[in-house]
Write a protein that holds these residues in place. Structure first.
Motif, PDB file in Angstrom:
ATOM      1  N   UNK A   1      67.754  73.931  65.989  1.00  0.00           N
ATOM      2  CA  UNK A   1      67.006  73.483  67.173  1.00  0.00           C
ATOM      3  C   UNK A   1      66.374  72.140  66.839  1.00  0.00           C
ATOM      4  N   UNK A   2      66.494  71.146  67.750  1.00  0.00           N
ATOM      5  CA  UNK A   2      65.928  69.826  67.530  1.00  0.00           C
ATOM      6  C   UNK A   2      66.770  69.020  66.554  1.00  0.00           C
ATOM      7  N   UNK A   3      66.200  67.920  66.044  1.00  0.00           N
ATOM      8  CA  UNK A   3      66.903  67.045  65.105  1.00  0.00           C
ATOM      9  C   UNK A   3      65.900  66.136  64.417  1.00  0.00           C
ATOM     10  N   UNK A   4      66.388  65.418  63.389  1.00  0.00           N
ATOM     11  CA  UNK A   4      65.539  64.448  62.693  1.00  0.00           C
ATOM     12  C   UNK A   4      65.077  63.351  63.638  1.00  0.00           C
ATOM     13  N   UNK A   5      65.971  62.899  64.504  1.00  0.00           N
ATOM     14  CA  UNK A   5      65.645  61.811  65.431  1.00  0.00           C
ATOM     15  C   UNK A   5      64.516  62.230  66.360  1.00  0.00           C
ATOM     16  N   UNK A   6      64.497  63.509  66.753  1.00  0.00           N
ATOM     17  CA  UNK A   6      63.464  64.013  67.657  1.00  0.00           C
ATOM     18  C   UNK A   6      62.179  64.389  66.928  1.00  0.00           C
ATOM     19  N   UNK A   7      62.126  64.175  65.604  1.00  0.00           N
ATOM     20  CA  UNK A   7      60.937  64.404  64.786  1.00  0.00           C
ATOM     21  C   UNK A   7      60.527  65.877  64.728  1.00  0.00           C
ATOM     22  N   UNK A   8      61.448  66.769  65.072  1.00  0.00           N
ATOM     23  CA  UNK A   8      61.183  68.205  64.932  1.00  0.00           C
ATOM     24  C   UNK A   8      62.533  68.898  64.781  1.00  0.00           C
ATOM     25  N   UNK A   9      62.711  69.648  63.689  1.00  0.00           N
ATOM     26  CA  UNK A   9      64.034  70.204  63.400  1.00  0.00           C
ATOM     27  C   UNK A   9      63.894  71.552  62.703  1.00  0.00           C
ATOM     28  N   UNK A  10      64.660  72.525  63.194  1.00  0.00           N
ATOM     29  CA  UNK A  10      64.744  73.852  62.573  1.00  0.00           C
ATOM     30  C   UNK A  10      66.216  74.130  62.280  1.00  0.00           C
ATOM     31  N   UNK A  11      66.536  74.550  61.053  1.00  0.00           N
ATOM     32  CA  UNK A  11      67.918  74.885  60.682  1.00  0.00           C
ATOM     33  C   UNK A  11      67.909  76.179  59.876  1.00  0.00           C
ATOM     34  N   UNK A  12      68.736  77.141  60.285  1.00  0.00           N
ATOM     35  CA  UNK A  12      68.956  78.381  59.535  1.00  0.00           C
ATOM     36  C   UNK A  12      70.448  78.463  59.228  1.00  0.00           C
ATOM     37  N   UNK A  13      70.795  78.572  57.944  1.00  0.00           N
ATOM     38  CA  UNK A  13      72.211  78.608  57.565  1.00  0.00           C
ATOM     39  C   UNK A  13      72.454  79.721  56.551  1.00  0.00           C
ATOM     40  N   UNK A  14      73.647  80.323  56.616  1.00  0.00           N
ATOM     41  CA  UNK A  14      74.043  81.373  55.668  1.00  0.00           C
ATOM     42  C   UNK A  14      75.474  81.128  55.221  1.00  0.00           C
ATOM     43  N   UNK A  15      75.740  81.433  53.942  1.00  0.00           N
ATOM     44  CA  UNK A  15      77.095  81.343  53.388  1.00  0.00           C
ATOM     45  C   UNK A  15      77.385  82.637  52.626  1.00  0.00           C
ATOM     46  N   UNK A  16      78.541  83.194  52.881  1.00  0.00           N
ATOM     47  CA  UNK A  16      78.994  84.395  52.157  1.00  0.00           C
ATOM     48  C   UNK A  16      80.277  84.020  51.426  1.00  0.00           C
ATOM     49  N   UNK A  17      80.237  84.095  50.088  1.00  0.00           N
ATOM     50  CA  UNK A  17      81.388  83.703  49.282  1.00  0.00           C
ATOM     51  C   UNK A  17      82.364  84.873  49.109  1.00  0.00           C
ATOM     52  N   UNK A  18      83.596  84.509  48.813  1.00  0.00           N
ATOM     53  CA  UNK A  18      84.626  85.538  48.597  1.00  0.00           C
ATOM     54  C   UNK A  18      84.376  86.288  47.298  1.00  0.00           C
ATOM     55  N   UNK A  19      83.836  85.540  46.307  1.00  0.00           N
ATOM     56  CA  UNK A  19      83.510  86.171  45.037  1.00  0.00           C
ATOM     57  C   UNK A  19      81.995  86.242  44.891  1.00  0.00           C
ATOM     58  N   UNK A  20      81.502  87.409  44.491  1.00  0.00           N
ATOM     59  CA  UNK A  20      80.065  87.567  44.340  1.00  0.00           C
ATOM     60  C   UNK A  20      79.570  86.733  43.168  1.00  0.00           C
ATOM     61  N   UNK A  21      78.415  86.059  43.370  1.00  0.00           N
ATOM     62  CA  UNK A  21      77.836  85.218  42.327  1.00  0.00           C
ATOM     63  C   UNK A  21      76.348  85.064  42.583  1.00  0.00           C
ATOM     64  N   UNK A  22      75.598  84.762  41.538  1.00  0.00           N
ATOM     65  CA  UNK A  22      74.177  84.467  41.668  1.00  0.00           C
ATOM     66  C   UNK A  22      74.013  82.954  41.713  1.00  0.00           C
ATOM     67  N   UNK A  23      73.668  82.427  42.873  1.00  0.00           N
ATOM     68  CA  UNK A  23      73.563  80.983  43.050  1.00  0.00           C
ATOM     69  C   UNK A  23      72.318  80.444  42.359  1.00  0.00           C
ATOM     70  N   UNK A  24      72.414  79.212  41.864  1.00  0.00           N
ATOM     71  CA  UNK A  24      71.283  78.504  41.278  1.00  0.00           C
ATOM     72  C   UNK A  24      70.474  77.896  42.425  1.00  0.00           C
TER      73      UNK A  24
END
Length: 530
Positions: free
Chosen positions: A414-437
């Motif tokens: 929702x929103x953007x940097x240009x609008x001076x207000x931004x919300x981002x929610x992202x998820x990634x599910x990998x094919x191989x299980x791993x503990x991300x750094x």
């Protein structure tokens, strides 16, 4: 965002990308506050390889104070590229230089993490005077800045009313255009007005004769169409005789001679400083009144162009007056409407909406609106937001080699940097299980912000736990985007086979936006995976 670069960093942080030789070293692992650690990265590559070292402001909790040029050493058919960074820290403690991504032929290769220690500078307290601890001082709770904006708005309104009052009080009232039905009516009225000015009683004889002759000349020019204003006395009498003959006016010799005598007397008063006696002034006044009356009666009564021109002139004067009054009324209405509109906008949408130029998002309106609690992505992120986040099509911009490693990828915003207000929610599910750094993933996100034009990024990091005890990493700090200073907060979580991120950005100092960010991040819960 540059999603391609973003996902390359996230995948590499999870340890899924193939690595190449990269040597890591530091000149010292123990240093004092503010002293420099020199970090050296050496990459051995082929002559045709392309190497890209990161250009970051911070590596973990260490600040990059110097980024040195890359040195190149040739070894047979291969090259050794040497990149050095000057790092420092102004708080004592133990820190870790995190694994740093170096892109070799567009594939991220990570350096080794190195533990370093920063110690305090020892102070000899025996040579310095010691002071008692100061007593506790009660500090008033700050009111915030809203009252400043309100005071400024009230001040502007007050200045506007003051300026209008002073303008109305001291402005020169335009002379009211009096509409006369005929030249004789105008001349008669002006003669009466001249007597009311009492110029003779004030000793202003010159001014009296000037106005007396001006009234006479105006009448002759308007009624008989003789250029009386621009003519001398002699020229006026000659022209008046010619006009009298042409228009068949019955004027006696005594009338013209009497007029000529008064006009010459006026010339002596105005230019030779002559001072006639009181009875002479009275006689000149009487002669002028009689002359104007005789002239008017001698003009043939016909409907000619003169009367039409007179009528049109009076109508034009009246129309101009009406237009001027209408413009003043419209200007007052417009000014009042603007002030009321600004007051209404500030009261309903907040000062930040006005400061943003009436575009973007009113954080006051978002904060006080109806919030929504929803699940986003997989593994799902449950979060409360002021508006429903819209799905962003991230797969179109993700690189093919990254997609080969990803089982599922979703992004909402929702929103953007240009609008001076931004919300981002992202998820990634990998094919191989791993503990991300998570630290490395945070660094990757910060580098992505830099690629989008963000500058002067100040990054801090700490642990974060949800109410249900799920551990993650919180990154926060300030940055500059298009000369606007902004504040950001990023939450990162790693569960089996997945990586989840929540980011909120807004203008620094926006109290409503800060409350939105706190409410959102405190509401975060994650799907617990087995």
């Amino acid at each position: 965002m540059n999603l391609k670069f973003y996902f390359l960093l996230l995948i590499a942080s999870a340890g899924l990308a193939q690595t190449k030789p990269l040597e890591t070293s530091v000149d010292t692992t123990k240093n004092k506050i503010g002293a420099q650690f020199t970090l050296t990265l050496k990459a051995k590559v082929n002559a045709s390889s392309k190497v890209l070292f990161p250009n970051a402001k911070n590596f973990g909790s260490l600040e990059v104070i110097e980024s040195y040029p890359v040195d190149t050493v040739k070894e047979n058919s291969r090259y050794e590229l040497i990149k050095k960074y000057g790092l420092t820290q102004f708080d004592s403690g133990k820190y870790v230089i995190p694994r740093i991504p170096v892109l070799i032929d567009r594939i991220p290769v990570f350096s080794d993490s190195i533990a370093v220690e920063v110690s305090n500078v020892k102070v000899d307290t025996l040579k310095q005077k010691m002071y008692d601890i100061k007593p506790i001082i009660q500090v008033r709770k700050p009111m915030g800045d809203w009252w400043k904006y309100l005071l400024g708005l009230l001040g502007l309104i007050g200045l506007g009313f003051l300026a209008y009052f002073l303008w109305k009080k001291y402005r020169k009232e335009p002379e009211k255009a009096i509409v006369y039905n005929s030249p004789i009516e105008k001349a008669t009225s002006l003669l009466q007005l001249l007597e009311k000015k009492e110029l003779l009683q004030k000793g202003e004889v010159k001014e009296y004769y000037s106005e007396l002759t001006d009234i006479t000349r105006d009448y002759i020019e308007e009624a008989i169409e003789v250029p009386a204003k621009e003519s001398t006395t002699s020229e006026l009498i000659v022209a008046l005789r010619a006009a009298s003959a042409k228009k068949k006016m019955k004027l006696s010799k005594e009338t013209l001679e009497g007029l000529e005598k008064v006009l010459k007397q006026a010339d002596l008063v105005k230019f030779a400083k002559s001072k006639p006696l009181d009875f002479e002034i009275e006689e000149d006044r009487r002669k002028i009144e009689n002359t104007i009356s005789v002239l008017d009666k001698s003009i043939p009564v016909v409907i000619d162009e003169t009367s039409k021109k007179w009528e049109l002139l009076q109508q034009e004067i009246k129309l101009k007056k009406e237009k001027r009054n209408k413009k003043l009324a419209i200007g007052g209405i417009v000014l009042g409407s603007i002030v009321l509109l600004l007051g209404f906008i500030v009261a309903t949408k907040g000062v930040d909406y006005v400061k943003n130029g009436f575009v973007g998002h009113s954080t006051k309106e978002l904060l006080n609106g109806q919030w929504i609690r929803s699940d986003y992505g997989n593994p799902s992120v449950t979060i409360e937001t002021p508006e429903v986040l819209k799905r962003l099509d991230a797969k179109k911009t993700a690189p093919k080699d990254a997609m080969a490693l990803i089982k599922d990828m979703q992004m909402f915003g929702y929103g953007s940097l240009i609008e001076r207000f931004n919300i981002v929610v992202s998820t990634i599910q990998f094919k191989k299980e791993t503990d991300a750094d998570l630290t490395q993933a945070l660094n990757g996100t910060i580098q992505t912000l830099e690629s989008q034009g963000c500058q002067n990024i100040l990054a801090k990091q700490e642990e974060f736990n949800t109410e249900k005890g799920i551990k993650g990493v919180k990154g926060y700090g300030t940055l500059t985007f298009e000369k606007q200073k902004m504040y950001y907060e990023i939450l990162l979580f790693s569960q089996s086979g997945g990586l989840q991120q929540i980011m909120v950005m807004h203008r620094e100092g926006d109290e409503n936006a800060q409350k939105i960010s706190e409410r959102m991040l405190n509401s975060v819960e994650l799907q617990i995976t087995n």
